[in-house]
Scaffold this motif. Sequence first.
Motif, PDB file in Angstrom:
ATOM      1  N   UNK A  74       0.823  -1.219   0.000  1.00  0.00           N
ATOM      2  CA  UNK A  74       0.000   0.000   0.000  1.00  0.00           C
ATOM      3  C   UNK A  74       0.853   1.265   0.000  1.00  0.00           C
ATOM      4  N   UNK A  75       2.155   1.123   0.243  1.00  0.00           N
ATOM      5  CA  UNK A  75       3.079   2.258   0.246  1.00  0.00           C
ATOM      6  C   UNK A  75       3.826   2.295  -1.076  1.00  0.00           C
ATOM      7  N   UNK A  76       4.105   3.506  -1.545  1.00  0.00           N
ATOM      8  CA  UNK A  76       4.873   3.636  -2.787  1.00  0.00           C
ATOM      9  C   UNK A  76       6.311   3.165  -2.538  1.00  0.00           C
ATOM     10  N   UNK A  77       7.022   2.933  -3.624  1.00  0.00           N
ATOM     11  CA  UNK A  77       8.414   2.484  -3.504  1.00  0.00           C
ATOM     12  C   UNK A  77       9.254   3.516  -2.759  1.00  0.00           C
ATOM     13  N   UNK A  78       9.033   4.775  -3.036  1.00  0.00           N
ATOM     14  CA  UNK A  78       9.784   5.847  -2.387  1.00  0.00           C
ATOM     15  C   UNK A  78       9.459   5.910  -0.896  1.00  0.00           C
ATOM     16  N   UNK A  79       8.183   5.709  -0.532  1.00  0.00           N
ATOM     17  CA  UNK A  79       7.797   5.702   0.884  1.00  0.00           C
ATOM     18  C   UNK A  79       8.438   4.521   1.609  1.00  0.00           C
ATOM     19  N   UNK A  80       8.535   3.401   0.933  1.00  0.00           N
ATOM     20  CA  UNK A  80       9.202   2.240   1.527  1.00  0.00           C
ATOM     21  C   UNK A  80      10.675   2.536   1.776  1.00  0.00           C
ATOM     22  N   UNK A  81      11.305   3.213   0.818  1.00  0.00           N
ATOM     23  CA  UNK A  81      12.705   3.603   1.003  1.00  0.00           C
ATOM     24  C   UNK A  81      12.843   4.562   2.178  1.00  0.00           C
ATOM     25  N   UNK A  82      11.930   5.521   2.256  1.00  0.00           N
ATOM     26  CA  UNK A  82      11.953   6.483   3.365  1.00  0.00           C
ATOM     27  C   UNK A  82      11.845   5.764   4.709  1.00  0.00           C
ATOM     28  N   UNK A  83      10.979   4.788   4.760  1.00  0.00           N
ATOM     29  CA  UNK A  83      10.765   4.025   5.987  1.00  0.00           C
ATOM     30  C   UNK A  83      12.040   3.297   6.407  1.00  0.00           C
ATOM     31  N   UNK A  84      12.727   2.716   5.452  1.00  0.00           N
ATOM     32  CA  UNK A  84      13.987   2.025   5.757  1.00  0.00           C
ATOM     33  C   UNK A  84      15.055   3.011   6.232  1.00  0.00           C
ATOM     34  N   UNK A  85      15.122   4.163   5.588  1.00  0.00           N
ATOM     35  CA  UNK A  85      16.081   5.174   6.032  1.00  0.00           C
ATOM     36  C   UNK A  85      15.752   5.668   7.439  1.00  0.00           C
ATOM     37  N   UNK A  86      14.466   5.863   7.720  1.00  0.00           N
ATOM     38  CA  UNK A  86      14.057   6.294   9.064  1.00  0.00           C
ATOM     39  C   UNK A  86      14.449   5.255  10.113  1.00  0.00           C
ATOM     40  N   UNK A  87      14.236   3.996   9.778  1.00  0.00           N
ATOM     41  CA  UNK A  87      14.552   2.920  10.714  1.00  0.00           C
ATOM     42  C   UNK A  87      16.044   2.879  11.028  1.00  0.00           C
ATOM     43  N   UNK A  88      16.866   3.326  10.101  1.00  0.00           N
ATOM     44  CA  UNK A  88      18.312   3.330  10.304  1.00  0.00           C
ATOM     45  C   UNK A  88      18.807   4.633  10.916  1.00  0.00           C
ATOM     46  N   UNK A  89      17.890   5.587  11.136  1.00  0.00           N
ATOM     47  CA  UNK A  89      18.239   6.822  11.825  1.00  0.00           C
ATOM     48  C   UNK A  89      18.831   7.916  10.958  1.00  0.00           C
ATOM     49  N   UNK A  90      18.611   7.855   9.667  1.00  0.00           N
ATOM     50  CA  UNK A  90      19.139   8.882   8.766  1.00  0.00           C
ATOM     51  C   UNK A  90      18.384  10.205   8.936  1.00  0.00           C
ATOM     52  N   UNK A  91      19.082  11.299   8.725  1.00  0.00           N
ATOM     53  CA  UNK A  91      18.454  12.626   8.736  1.00  0.00           C
ATOM     54  C   UNK A  91      17.885  12.907   7.338  1.00  0.00           C
ATOM     55  N   UNK A  93      18.683  15.329   5.347  1.00  0.00           N
ATOM     56  CA  UNK A  93      19.781  15.655   4.440  1.00  0.00           C
ATOM     57  C   UNK A  93      20.484  14.383   3.955  1.00  0.00           C
ATOM     58  N   UNK A  94      20.709  13.454   4.867  1.00  0.00           N
ATOM     59  CA  UNK A  94      21.378  12.204   4.485  1.00  0.00           C
ATOM     60  C   UNK A  94      20.519  11.389   3.518  1.00  0.00           C
ATOM     61  N   UNK A  95      19.217  11.371   3.762  1.00  0.00           N
ATOM     62  CA  UNK A  95      18.309  10.664   2.850  1.00  0.00           C
ATOM     63  C   UNK A  95      18.340  11.323   1.478  1.00  0.00           C
ATOM     64  N   UNK A  96      18.287  12.641   1.470  1.00  0.00           N
ATOM     65  CA  UNK A  96      18.298  13.383   0.209  1.00  0.00           C
ATOM     66  C   UNK A  96      19.576  13.104  -0.579  1.00  0.00           C
ATOM     67  N   UNK A  97      20.712  13.099   0.087  1.00  0.00           N
ATOM     68  CA  UNK A  97      21.973  12.813  -0.591  1.00  0.00           C
ATOM     69  C   UNK A  97      22.017  11.386  -1.122  1.00  0.00           C
ATOM     70  N   UNK A  98      21.522  10.441  -0.330  1.00  0.00           N
ATOM     71  CA  UNK A  98      21.540   9.034  -0.746  1.00  0.00           C
ATOM     72  C   UNK A  98      20.657   8.781  -1.961  1.00  0.00           C
ATOM     73  N   UNK A  99      19.525   9.478  -2.032  1.00  0.00           N
ATOM     74  CA  UNK A  99      18.570   9.239  -3.117  1.00  0.00           C
ATOM     75  C   UNK A  99      18.690  10.260  -4.245  1.00  0.00           C
ATOM     76  N   UNK A 100      19.607  11.203  -4.093  1.00  0.00           N
ATOM     77  CA  UNK A 100      19.812  12.272  -5.086  1.00  0.00           C
ATOM     78  C   UNK A 100      18.531  13.070  -5.335  1.00  0.00           C
ATOM     79  N   UNK A 101      17.892  13.468  -4.247  1.00  0.00           N
ATOM     80  CA  UNK A 101      16.699  14.310  -4.315  1.00  0.00           C
ATOM     81  C   UNK A 101      16.888  15.469  -3.342  1.00  0.00           C
TER      82      UNK A 101
END
Length: 136
Positions: A74-91, A93-101
């Motif tokens: 029910x979650x988009x692919x990007x939301x799933x990625x966000x969830x994984x990054x959140x679980x790992x404690x990324x900020x 800015x770090x998420x943005x750099x990792x995903x180039x957004x």
Amino acid sequence: MSKVIIKYGLILFGLLALLKFIEFQFFSYKLSLASYLMTIASIFLIVGCAIAWFFKPDKIVEREIEIDQEKLATFSEREQQMLLFLAQGYTNKEIALSLSISPNTVKTHLKSLFEKLGVSNRTQAVAEAKLLKLIH
């Protein structure tokens, strides 16, 4: 039950008798201070190891949590990625750099994710995702 109490009582009595015998040897000047301390330390080391071995768990069971794929779909692919990054404690800015957004895009995806999970912050999102078996 009484057999167990008697068994441990006898073991403790034996250890106490051994310690008193060593103490007697020390105070009657048959043992030097170094020998006395080494003997006492060795006894405590052996007893400690025996207790740790006796009470060790038989098996360490690691429960592998199965991800609920239906709910996750029910979650988009990007939301799933966000969830994984959140679980790992990324900020953001770090998420943005990792995903180039941009960081603003990260905020948009997180807002959407929070709405779907019914939460208002990152910590609640991770806790709710674990509860719903969306992440490990």
